[in-house]
Motif scaffolding. Structure first.
Motif, mmCIF file in Angstrom:
data_model
loop_
_atom_site.group_PDB
_atom_site.id
_atom_site.type_symbol
_atom_site.label_atom_id
_atom_site.label_comp_id
_atom_site.label_asym_id
_atom_site.label_seq_id
_atom_site.Cartn_x
_atom_site.Cartn_y
_atom_site.Cartn_z
ATOM 1 N N GLY A 55 0.802 -1.216 0.000
ATOM 2 C CA GLY A 55 0.000 0.000 0.000
ATOM 3 C C GLY A 55 0.835 1.266 0.000
ATOM 4 O O GLY A 55 0.368 2.329 -0.411
ATOM 5 N N LYS A 56 2.063 1.165 0.451
ATOM 6 C CA LYS A 56 2.963 2.320 0.508
ATOM 7 C C LYS A 56 3.951 2.364 -0.662
ATOM 8 O O LYS A 56 4.816 3.240 -0.704
ATOM 9 C CB LYS A 56 3.762 2.309 1.822
ATOM 10 N N LEU A 57 3.849 1.438 -1.614
ATOM 11 C CA LEU A 57 4.806 1.390 -2.722
ATOM 12 C C LEU A 57 4.887 2.682 -3.533
ATOM 13 O O LEU A 57 5.995 3.104 -3.879
ATOM 14 C CB LEU A 57 4.532 0.196 -3.628
ATOM 15 N N PRO A 58 3.775 3.345 -3.847
ATOM 16 C CA PRO A 58 3.913 4.615 -4.580
ATOM 17 C C PRO A 58 4.757 5.629 -3.807
ATOM 18 O O PRO A 58 5.614 6.306 -4.386
ATOM 19 C CB PRO A 58 2.471 5.094 -4.750
ATOM 20 N N TRP A 59 4.543 5.729 -2.494
ATOM 21 C CA TRP A 59 5.331 6.635 -1.665
ATOM 22 C C TRP A 59 6.797 6.212 -1.641
ATOM 23 O O TRP A 59 7.699 7.059 -1.768
ATOM 24 C CB TRP A 59 4.759 6.649 -0.238
ATOM 25 N N ILE A 60 7.061 4.913 -1.490
ATOM 26 C CA ILE A 60 8.437 4.400 -1.459
ATOM 27 C C ILE A 60 9.150 4.737 -2.761
ATOM 28 O O ILE A 60 10.276 5.225 -2.761
ATOM 29 C CB ILE A 60 8.448 2.873 -1.206
ATOM 30 N N ARG A 61 8.490 4.504 -3.883
ATOM 31 C CA ARG A 61 9.118 4.772 -5.194
ATOM 32 C C ARG A 61 9.375 6.260 -5.391
ATOM 33 O O ARG A 61 10.402 6.640 -5.958
ATOM 34 C CB ARG A 61 8.261 4.188 -6.301
ATOM 35 N N ARG A 62 8.463 7.115 -4.935
ATOM 36 C CA ARG A 62 8.689 8.565 -5.041
ATOM 37 C C ARG A 62 9.911 8.986 -4.226
ATOM 38 O O ARG A 62 10.739 9.780 -4.690
ATOM 39 C CB ARG A 62 7.466 9.345 -4.542
ATOM 40 N N LYS A 63 10.014 8.460 -3.008
ATOM 41 C CA LYS A 63 11.161 8.807 -2.152
ATOM 42 C C LYS A 63 12.474 8.301 -2.750
ATOM 43 O O LYS A 63 13.490 8.993 -2.711
ATOM 44 C CB LYS A 63 10.976 8.244 -0.741
ATOM 45 N N GLN A 64 12.467 7.085 -3.292
ATOM 46 C CA GLN A 64 13.670 6.543 -3.922
ATOM 47 C C GLN A 64 14.070 7.384 -5.130
ATOM 48 O O GLN A 64 15.249 7.650 -5.346
ATOM 49 C CB GLN A 64 13.462 5.086 -4.323
ATOM 50 N N ALA A 65 13.088 7.814 -5.930
ATOM 51 C CA ALA A 65 13.379 8.652 -7.095
ATOM 52 C C ALA A 65 13.966 9.994 -6.668
ATOM 53 O O ALA A 65 14.906 10.501 -7.289
ATOM 54 C CB ALA A 65 12.123 8.859 -7.924
ATOM 55 N N ALA A 66 13.436 10.573 -5.593
ATOM 56 C CA ALA A 66 13.963 11.839 -5.089
ATOM 57 C C ALA A 66 15.403 11.685 -4.622
ATOM 58 O O ALA A 66 16.243 12.552 -4.872
ATOM 59 C CB ALA A 66 13.084 12.360 -3.953
ATOM 60 N N LEU A 67 15.699 10.573 -3.958
ATOM 61 C CA LEU A 67 17.080 10.325 -3.518
ATOM 62 C C LEU A 67 18.011 10.120 -4.702
ATOM 63 O O LEU A 67 19.166 10.540 -4.678
ATOM 64 C CB LEU A 67 17.149 9.109 -2.593
ATOM 65 N N ALA A 68 17.524 9.473 -5.748
ATOM 66 C CA ALA A 68 18.344 9.226 -6.933
ATOM 67 C C ALA A 68 18.707 10.538 -7.631
ATOM 68 O O ALA A 68 19.779 10.644 -8.231
ATOM 69 C CB ALA A 68 17.609 8.302 -7.899
ATOM 70 N N ARG A 69 17.826 11.540 -7.539
ATOM 71 C CA ARG A 69 18.095 12.840 -8.166
ATOM 72 C C ARG A 69 19.082 13.673 -7.360
ATOM 73 O O ARG A 69 19.742 14.551 -7.914
ATOM 74 C CB ARG A 69 16.801 13.623 -8.345
ATOM 75 N N ARG A 70 19.159 13.413 -6.064
ATOM 76 C CA ARG A 70 20.080 14.182 -5.215
ATOM 77 C C ARG A 70 21.513 13.733 -5.445
ATOM 78 O O ARG A 70 21.783 12.584 -5.737
ATOM 79 C CB ARG A 70 19.750 13.974 -3.734
ATOM 80 N N GLN A 71 22.425 14.668 -5.286
ATOM 81 C CA GLN A 71 23.844 14.330 -5.354
ATOM 82 C C GLN A 71 24.394 14.420 -3.940
ATOM 83 O O GLN A 71 24.290 15.451 -3.289
ATOM 84 C CB GLN A 71 24.590 15.282 -6.270
ATOM 85 N N PHE A 72 24.976 13.312 -3.504
ATOM 86 C CA PHE A 72 25.517 13.286 -2.148
ATOM 87 C C PHE A 72 26.990 13.633 -2.167
ATOM 88 O O PHE A 72 27.759 13.116 -2.966
ATOM 89 C CB PHE A 72 25.317 11.902 -1.529
ATOM 90 N N VAL A 73 27.337 14.522 -1.257
ATOM 91 C CA VAL A 73 28.728 14.913 -1.095
ATOM 92 C C VAL A 73 29.225 14.210 0.157
ATOM 93 O O VAL A 73 28.640 14.360 1.228
ATOM 94 C CB VAL A 73 28.854 16.437 -0.937
ATOM 95 N N PRO A 74 30.296 13.428 0.035
ATOM 96 C CA PRO A 74 30.803 12.752 1.237
ATOM 97 C C PRO A 74 31.261 13.777 2.267
ATOM 98 O O PRO A 74 31.751 14.853 1.909
ATOM 99 C CB PRO A 74 31.980 11.915 0.716
ATOM 100 N N PRO A 75 31.096 13.469 3.531
ATOM 101 C CA PRO A 75 31.532 14.417 4.578
ATOM 102 C C PRO A 75 33.032 14.646 4.503
ATOM 103 O O PRO A 75 33.805 13.726 4.244
ATOM 104 C CB PRO A 75 31.142 13.741 5.879
ATOM 105 N N VAL A 76 33.402 15.885 4.709
ATOM 106 C CA VAL A 76 34.814 16.241 4.663
ATOM 107 C C VAL A 76 35.382 16.124 6.072
ATOM 108 O O VAL A 76 34.811 16.655 7.030
ATOM 109 C CB VAL A 76 34.982 17.692 4.142
#
Length: 82
Positions: A55-76
């Motif tokens: 029942g939460k799959l649409p929400w899960i997929r939206r969150k995963q897509a949002a994370l995929a668009r973000r660029q993570f910078v490793p901590p310095v």
């Protein structure tokens, strides 16, 4: 099996399930790759658990897509930069 995460697959998504002495189901999505973790009550049967996650799959997929668009910078490491 309290505290030990084990993977289950729900409609093509791998979910890391942890059974705990909690009252309700908790679904969380973790960076950087959108890993899905679920904390579930010890007594919740697997059919109900899978239905709740489905029942939460649409929400899960939206969150995963949002994370995929973000660029993570490793901590310095500040000590390294000095």
């Amino acid at each position: 099996m309290t505290g030990d995460a084990h993977p289950i697959e729900v409609e093509g998504i791998v979910v890391h399930l942890v059974r705990k002495p909690v009252k309700g189901l908790r679904i969380s999505i973790h960076p950087p790759h959108g890993q899905v973790r679920v904390s579930a009550p010890l007594r919740m049967n697997e059919a109900l658990l899978r239905r709740a996650i489905s029942g939460k799959l649409p929400w899960i997929r939206r969150k995963q897509a949002a994370l995929a668009r973000r660029q993570f910078v490793p901590p310095v490491d500040e000590a390294w930069g000095r």
